[in-house]
Design a protein around this motif. Sequence first.
Motif, PDB file in Angstrom:
ATOM      1  N   LYS A 131       0.969  -0.848   0.000  1.00 22.28           N
ATOM      2  CA  LYS A 131       0.177  -0.368  -0.142  1.00 22.28           C
ATOM      3  C   LYS A 131       1.046   1.504  -0.089  1.00 22.28           C
ATOM      4  N   ASN A 132       2.326   1.546   0.680  1.00 18.16           N
ATOM      5  CA  ASN A 132       3.371   2.174   0.788  1.00 18.16           C
ATOM      6  C   ASN A 132       4.405   2.154  -0.150  1.00 18.16           C
ATOM      7  N   ILE A 133       3.940   1.173  -1.563  1.00 29.73           N
ATOM      8  CA  ILE A 133       5.119   1.029  -2.336  1.00 29.73           C
ATOM      9  C   ILE A 133       5.706   2.053  -2.766  1.00 29.73           C
ATOM     10  N   ASN A 134       5.106   2.806  -3.016  1.00 24.19           N
ATOM     11  CA  ASN A 134       5.929   4.521  -3.602  1.00 24.19           C
ATOM     12  C   ASN A 134       5.808   5.388  -2.395  1.00 24.19           C
ATOM     13  N   THR A 135       5.560   5.341  -0.826  1.00 18.95           N
ATOM     14  CA  THR A 135       5.700   7.050   0.109  1.00 18.95           C
ATOM     15  C   THR A 135       7.186   6.261   0.630  1.00 18.95           C
ATOM     16  N   VAL A 136       7.745   7.511   0.411  1.00 11.87           N
ATOM     17  CA  VAL A 136       9.169   7.588   1.030  1.00 11.87           C
ATOM     18  C   VAL A 136       9.007   8.100   2.713  1.00 11.87           C
ATOM     19  N   GLY A 137       9.330   7.579   3.073  1.00 11.48           N
ATOM     20  CA  GLY A 137       9.502   7.548   4.738  1.00 11.48           C
ATOM     21  C   GLY A 137       8.860   6.165   5.072  1.00 11.48           C
ATOM     22  N   ALA A 138       8.030   5.600   4.751  1.00 13.36           N
ATOM     23  CA  ALA A 138       7.206   4.347   5.131  1.00 13.36           C
ATOM     24  C   ALA A 138       8.184   2.892   5.540  1.00 13.36           C
ATOM     25  N   GLY A 139       7.936   3.441   6.737  1.00 14.75           N
ATOM     26  CA  GLY A 139       8.608   1.996   7.067  1.00 14.75           C
ATOM     27  C   GLY A 139       8.116   1.407   8.346  1.00 14.75           C
ATOM     28  N   TRP A 140       8.041  -0.411   8.568  1.00 13.49           N
ATOM     29  CA  TRP A 140       7.818  -0.682   9.661  1.00 13.49           C
ATOM     30  C   TRP A 140       8.793  -0.164  11.047  1.00 13.49           C
ATOM     31  N   ASP A 141       8.091  -0.620  12.306  1.00 16.46           N
ATOM     32  CA  ASP A 141       8.972  -0.226  12.968  1.00 16.46           C
ATOM     33  C   ASP A 141      11.157  -0.623  13.154  1.00 16.46           C
TER      34      ASP A 141
END
Length: 275
Positions: free
Chosen positions: A188-198
């Motif tokens: 869902k966030n494949i192109n979302t810069v800054g998206a990261g699991w904990d």
Amino acid sequence: MNLNDLQNISESFNNTQRMPVLFLGHGSPMNAIEENQFVQGFRKAATELPKPNAILCISAHWYTDGTFVTAMEKPKTIHDFYGFPKALFEVQYPAPGSPELAKETAELLLPAIVEEDHNWGLDHGAWSVIKHMYPEADIPVIQLSIDHTKPPQYHYDLARQLNKLREKGILIIGSGNIVHNLRLIDWKNINTVGAGWDWAIEAREKTNNWLLDGNFQNIIDYHKQGTFLQYAVPTPDHYLPLLYTLGLKDRSEELTLFNDELIGGSLSMTSVRIG
């Protein structure tokens, strides 16, 4: 090979100011044809470097039993992926090779056995980033493979033997990703810069601190550092190119980060410049 041969090879690259070293977080193959902040970062990095006489790339995508170096005059562009648009498969990066540099590289790495290869070429870990840095494909490029049978410390130590190449205008690039877990991508966030699991956020923060503090032994011994790095580095192929870059750092040299972002939950684009 006799001493005269070695001297001729060495003299084929003139002495230069000491060339910086890079680790590039290469990310998705689509970066080869997309315009985004990361490819802009690759281009910017190139403008801040002296123009290389040649490039030696250690790519996550040439993971071998033993160590090899490409030694052909005209390496092919390898499209070592599937499921991507046709436009990506049509990309060619016709940079020349350098049999002379391949021979010198193998000689510098003795007593390790490095075999010359005439079949591989340039995989996407190399060409997808180098094409943004040097789009005219006028700089010779060779690749050095990663021996999957050897431990991390071996790769870090082996890299130190390549230091002489930096004095001859050779740009050494490690290409992989510090955080690289394709099984746990957040689509869902494949192109979302800054998206990261904990765990990815923790892995980025800890490794960045170790990089900037010069605590390379923790990076080498990543398998001892806890669950967060076990998730970040489920297999070592994309991580080990970083150790080749770090192995070339002198104590007095500055280390800086760029493209330092997580994306898609479980990938980091963090890149490193030394020197």
